[in-house]
Design a protein around this motif. Structure first.
Motif, PDB file in Angstrom:
ATOM      1  N   VAL A 204       0.832  -1.199   0.000  1.00 42.00           N
ATOM      2  CA  VAL A 204       0.000   0.000   0.000  1.00 42.00           C
ATOM      3  C   VAL A 204       0.869   1.254   0.000  1.00 42.00           C
ATOM      4  N   VAL A 205       0.313   2.307  -0.559  1.00 39.68           N
ATOM      5  CA  VAL A 205       0.972   3.608  -0.539  1.00 39.68           C
ATOM      6  C   VAL A 205       0.773   4.202   0.849  1.00 39.68           C
ATOM      7  N   ALA A 206       1.856   4.643   1.482  1.00 35.26           N
ATOM      8  CA  ALA A 206       1.774   5.193   2.833  1.00 35.26           C
ATOM      9  C   ALA A 206       0.953   6.477   2.854  1.00 35.26           C
ATOM     10  N   ALA A 207       0.211   6.667   3.929  1.00 38.77           N
ATOM     11  CA  ALA A 207      -0.565   7.891   4.087  1.00 38.77           C
ATOM     12  C   ALA A 207       0.364   9.104   4.029  1.00 38.77           C
ATOM     13  N   GLY A 208      -0.066  10.128   3.320  1.00 36.00           N
ATOM     14  CA  GLY A 208       0.733  11.340   3.206  1.00 36.00           C
ATOM     15  C   GLY A 208       1.689  11.352   2.029  1.00 36.00           C
ATOM     16  N   THR A 209       1.808  10.211   1.334  1.00 33.88           N
ATOM     17  CA  THR A 209       2.698  10.148   0.168  1.00 33.88           C
ATOM     18  C   THR A 209       2.141  11.023  -0.948  1.00 33.88           C
ATOM     19  N   ALA A 210       2.997  11.854  -1.517  1.00 34.06           N
ATOM     20  CA  ALA A 210       2.595  12.726  -2.631  1.00 34.06           C
ATOM     21  C   ALA A 210       3.452  12.413  -3.848  1.00 34.06           C
ATOM     22  N   ARG A 211       2.821  12.348  -5.006  1.00 32.84           N
ATOM     23  CA  ARG A 211       3.543  12.126  -6.253  1.00 32.84           C
ATOM     24  C   ARG A 211       3.112  13.181  -7.247  1.00 32.84           C
ATOM     25  N   THR A 212       4.093  13.756  -7.931  1.00 27.40           N
ATOM     26  CA  THR A 212       3.805  14.802  -8.913  1.00 27.40           C
ATOM     27  C   THR A 212       4.447  14.428 -10.240  1.00 27.40           C
ATOM     28  N   ALA A 213       3.653  14.497 -11.278  1.00 28.36           N
ATOM     29  CA  ALA A 213       4.162  14.233 -12.630  1.00 28.36           C
ATOM     30  C   ALA A 213       3.148  14.780 -13.613  1.00 28.36           C
ATOM     31  N   ALA A 214       3.597  15.005 -14.824  1.00 30.56           N
ATOM     32  CA  ALA A 214       2.666  15.410 -15.879  1.00 30.56           C
ATOM     33  C   ALA A 214       1.730  14.245 -16.170  1.00 30.56           C
ATOM     34  N   ALA A 215       0.507  14.560 -16.564  1.00 30.99           N
ATOM     35  CA  ALA A 215      -0.460  13.500 -16.872  1.00 30.99           C
ATOM     36  C   ALA A 215       0.079  12.555 -17.938  1.00 30.99           C
TER      37      ALA A 215
END
Length: 198
Positions: A42-53
């Motif tokens: 699972v993705v940890a709570a609070g994890t943020a990922r940013t990328a172009a669509a």
């Protein structure tokens, strides 16, 4: 009189409505419990990922045969017949549950920005699609079976297709052990897909 305020047409409709109520159910008894898939990765709570669509990976809902287009658990009795496991119901249809499990697993294991088609807005160039062929119990081997033909599409590259399968023994052909075994097999397949998707 008691019915003096009811019009003639309404009086005629009353027997029809009463007869209809005897043969049509407008609801049903809710099952005691429903089965779900729970991701091992699972993705940890609070994890943020940013990328172009355009850089996102889109996980599409897989196609399914008619036997899986339901929230019931199929049991393969022999090569030519199936039944559905009594009192076993998924919280959603297997295709949707598997899509969510694969998306969570791929995101957790690879760090990719994983989106659905709506969120990607048609801008993504990488897609995972395919067909969920088996998602049930094999009564002859007492195993839960998940078989998924996965298609990896990257615009401008050759399309790849690979079959993934996992099996888990079931202690009894009953809702709880069947659900646990299918959850384990589904997680195995999702992990294999994540390793392949990169």
């Amino acid at each position: 009189m008691m019915f003096s305020t009811i019009s003639g047409s309404r009086l005629c409709a009353l027997p029809l409505i009463m007869a209809l109520g005897a043969c049509v159910s407008f609801g049903g008894k809710a099952p005691a419990s429903m089965l779900v898939l729970t991701a091992d990765n699972v993705v940890a709570a609070g994890t943020a990922r940013t990328a172009a669509a355009a850089d996102a990976l889109v996980i599409q809902i897989p196609q399914v045969p008619r036997k899986l287009d339901t929230n019931r658990v199929p049991v393969q009795i022999d090569a030519s017949s199936i039944a559905y496991l009594k009192d076993a119901f998924w919280a959603d249809k297997p295709a949707r549950l598997m899509q969510m499990l694969v998306a969570e697993t791929v995101s957790a294991k690879t760090g990719n920005l994983v989106l659905n088609e709506v969120d990607a807005g048609g801008k993504a160039v990488r897609y995972i699609s395919g067909s969920l062929l088996e998602f049930g119990i094999d009564a002859e081997t007492n195993e839960a079976v998940v078989t998924y033909d996965v298609v990896k599409i990257i615009r401008g590259n050759a399309t790849e297709k690979r079959r993934f399968e996992a099996r888990r023994a079931v202690t009894a052909i009953a809702p709880a052990p069947a659900g646990a075994a299918l959850n384990a097999a589904a997680n195995d397949v999702a992990g294999q897909i994540a390793d392949w998707a990169g």
